[in-house]
Design a protein around this motif. Structure first.
Motif: not given
Length: 326
Positions: A193-199
């Motif tokens: 998954v791609l979370g907050k801040g593209r992490k």
């Protein structure tokens, strides 16, 4: 960023947003959020310096020509006056004021330390408004089971899979709609998954999630040239609003629509169930949820404390108080 924002952006704000985007790898949505918060501040400066007619609506004030000198001469006391203005005149909540204050502090750090456009940072000692941390709403284990057992719709398999992932993985709404087929590894039983801040982070799936995903992908997901896992009726990537509608509809079917539960509250539910019933350590939970700070995750320990308190009060001897001898 929207063209209207770009057209009304002073050069020093444009530089700051470019730094946020390129160096810190912030998303387009985050970039726009910073622009909007700092635009409010620059509009305020135009009002403060009488640079616009008094009758000009606040949301019509242009900021493109706001002089950098106004930011240079802005003091710490001026900042507290501005926060008071946000509260009294703009009716901003404590949480909103804290966010705008944080954005402004980062803006000034950039102007002073990075770009060296201004000689000193008057906001070094600016304190953020204190936010009372409310305990998050969530579904109990029994309510979660009731929700899953009552799912019924034209796209029942898809909707069951969506809610299963929310309740088991604790992913964010944006993370769920952003899932691609290539993110799912059947062999490893994982989702990327791609979370907050593209992490990016890897979520390990349990039997319920694997079963729900496999059934949806293999049996009811339309076979079209689409990278997204979850598709709408139009066979395009499902959007956030539609997922929220699905959750609302299924909560209503289960008789749980009056609890104020949203997609994000299902994330809270997953975290709470893992902590309270699964015995998951907070450091592990932090990684599962993609939290940047352990302090964010520790809210779930407070929920557990409330349960411990209720458990003590439910002891049948809790009301057996020794009567005073006469």
């Amino acid at each position: 960023m929207k063209q209207a924002y770009v057209d009304d952006c002073p050069y020093y704000l444009d530089d700051f947003l470019t730094n946020m985007k390129v160096v810190k790898d912030r998303s387009d949505r985050t970039e726009e959020a910073y622009f909007i918060d700092i635009r409010t501040f620059l509009r305020y400066l135009n009002v403060k310096h009488h640079a616009v007619p008094a009758e000009t609506p606040f949301n019509k004030i242009k900021i493109k020509e706001t002089p950098i000198e106004w930011l240079e001469c802005f003091s710490l006391n001026d900042a507290y006056v501005y926060l008071k203005y946000l509260k009294d005149e703009r009716n901003n909540s404590t949480k909103t004021r804290a966010r705008k204050c944080s954005a402004l502090k980062q803006f000034y750090v950039y102007l002073c330390q990075k770009a060296k456009i201004i000689s000193n940072n008057p906001l070094d000692d600016l304190e953020l408004p204190h936010i009372n941390q409310a305990l998050p709403k969530y579904l109990s284990l029994e309510q979660s089971l009731e929700l899953l057992r009552n799912i019924d719709s034209k796209n029942q398999v898809r909707d069951y899979c969506i809610i299963t992932l929310f309740l088991n993985c604790g992913m964010r709404l944006s993370e769920l709609v952003g899932l691609n087929l290539s993110d799912y590894s059947r062999d490893n039983r994982t989702l990327r998954v791609l979370g907050k801040g593209r992490k990016e982070r890897i979520i390990y799936l349990n039997d319920a999630c694997v079963s729900a995903l496999d059934e949806y992908i293999d049996t009811t997901r339309p076979h079209v040239e689409q990278t997204a896992i979850f598709l709408s009726a139009n066979k395009t990537r499902i959007n956030k609003r539609r997922v929220q509608q699905i959750v609302d509809e299924q909560l209503q079917r289960a008789g749980l629509s009056n609890l104020g539960i949203t997609t994000h509250k299902l994330r809270h539910t997953a975290a709470t169930l893992m902590y309270q019933h699964g015995g998951v350590d907070t450091l592990v939970l932090k990684d599962i949820l993609g939290h940047k700070s352990i302090a964010t995750t520790e809210i779930y320990t407070h929920l557990s404390d409330e349960n411990i308190k209720k458990a003590m009060e439910s002891n049948p001897l809790s009301e057996e108080i020794e009567k005073k001898k006469k």
